[in-house]
Enzyme design. Structure first.
Site, PDB file in Angstrom:
ATOM      1  N   LYS A  12       1.403  -1.223  -0.143  1.00  8.78           N
ATOM      2  CA  LYS A  12       0.164  -0.091   0.076  1.00  8.78           C
ATOM      3  C   LYS A  12       0.845   1.574   0.199  1.00  8.78           C
ATOM      4  CE  LYS A  12       0.321   1.210   4.279  1.00  8.78           C
ATOM      5  NZ  LYS A  12       0.870   2.145   4.961  1.00  8.78           N
ATOM      6  N   ASP A 137      -2.739  -2.240  10.708  1.00 12.31           N
ATOM      7  CA  ASP A 137      -2.669  -1.826   9.068  1.00 12.31           C
ATOM      8  C   ASP A 137      -3.716  -3.456   9.017  1.00 12.31           C
ATOM      9  OD1 ASP A 137      -1.414   1.061   8.922  1.00 12.31           O
ATOM     10  OD2 ASP A 137       0.484  -0.334   8.542  1.00 12.31           O
TER      11      ASP A 137
END
Length: 287
Positions: A12, A137
């Site tokens: 990401k 996350d």
């Protein structure tokens, strides 16, 4: 023997990252947009009937004995009472200490794949509940698309329609040196009082909005971060740091010669992903 091969775990980018406060327990409050890109690790899973979880490195990288992949598998066993096991091979490509979420993504893809391999059929929200105990996350990577992330990382709003970042190529650089998250968040000169933003603010300028509040501290702790940003900016690109590691990125509004970058840097041209490659393996839900 049942198996699942070539299971992707994408990295990401944080398109921006604002620190809006700090809780009494020391956790930082943030606002960010997390976006998936096509730089990914790959997992290979084989069913074990003895209930054991084993993990094999397939890429030549040194991995800890009890990493997030193993912890995710065991957490899923504990949450469901499942007596099945798995042997998991991992091909690591996402750099460590980069701020790109490699370990968290591996854990999320492990949960998704084992949910399928073990015939558990857990819905997305249940997998996210398990994931939250593994790291802030990990639930994002189960979301399945780009997302607005707030709080300490547990408040996740999937982006849709005009809010979804449009297709774009990115130059992503991981300098040779990494950065430890704790050192950045523990720095006394870290700014922790950014004003709150909204999704509407972000939509007005997807790739130019905001900043990374961790970047000034990171540049002080690791000069290679600033060197990489300056190199991209010298090529006419708008660059910033992603996450809390040492990787930096820039939307490629025009072509640059990435081969001119210093040889100690890991540089890759990536595309963003509208959805996670195995999103459909989990029943979709609204967030």
């Amino acid at each position: 023997m049942r198996s699942l091969h070539d299971v992707p775990a994408p990295a990401k980018l944080n398109l921006f990252l604002h620190i809006t406060g700090r809780r009494a327990d020391g956790y930082h409050l943030l606002e960010s947009v997390f976006m998936l890109i096509d730089w990914h690790d790959t997992l290979h899973l084989e069913l074990r009937d003895d209930g054991r979880i084993s993990r094999e490195d397939l890429s030549g990288m040194a991995l800890p004995a009890d990493d997030l992949i193993v912890r995710a598998a065991r957490a899923l066993q504990q949450a469901t009472g499942c007596g099945k096991g798995a042997h998991i091979g991992v091909e690591k490509r996402i750099p460590a200490q980069a701020g790109m979420g490699g370990g968290s993504s591996d854990a999320a893809s492990t949960l998704i794949a084992l949910n399928r391999l073990w015939d558990l059929h857990l819905p997305r929200r249940e997998l996210q509940r398990i994931a939250l105990g593994l790291g802030a996350d990990v639930p994002f990577f189960l979301c399945g698309t780009s997302a607005w992330v707030a709080g300490i990382g547990e408040q996740i709003t999937a982006l849709e329609g005009a809010a979804l970042p449009p297709p774009q190529r990115f130059a992503v650089i991981k300098p040779g040196a990494g950065l430890e998250t704790q050192k950045i968040f523990g720095a006394p000169d870290l700014e922790r009082d950014s004003a709150h933003a909204t999704i509407a603010d972000f939509v007005a300028d997807h790739y130019g909005f905001g900043r990374n509040d961790l970047q000034p501290v990171a540049e002080r702790l690791q000069p290679e971060v600033k060197n990489a940003i300056d190199w991209l900016r010298s090529s006419g690109l708008h660059a910033r740091m992603t996450g809390s590691g040492s990787a930096v990125f820039a939307p490629m509004t025009h072509d640059i010669d990435v081969h001119k970058a210093p040889g100690t840097w890991n540089i890759k041209v990536c595309n963003n992903l509208a959805t996670h490659p195995i999103r459909d393996w989990v029943p979709d839900e609204k967030f």
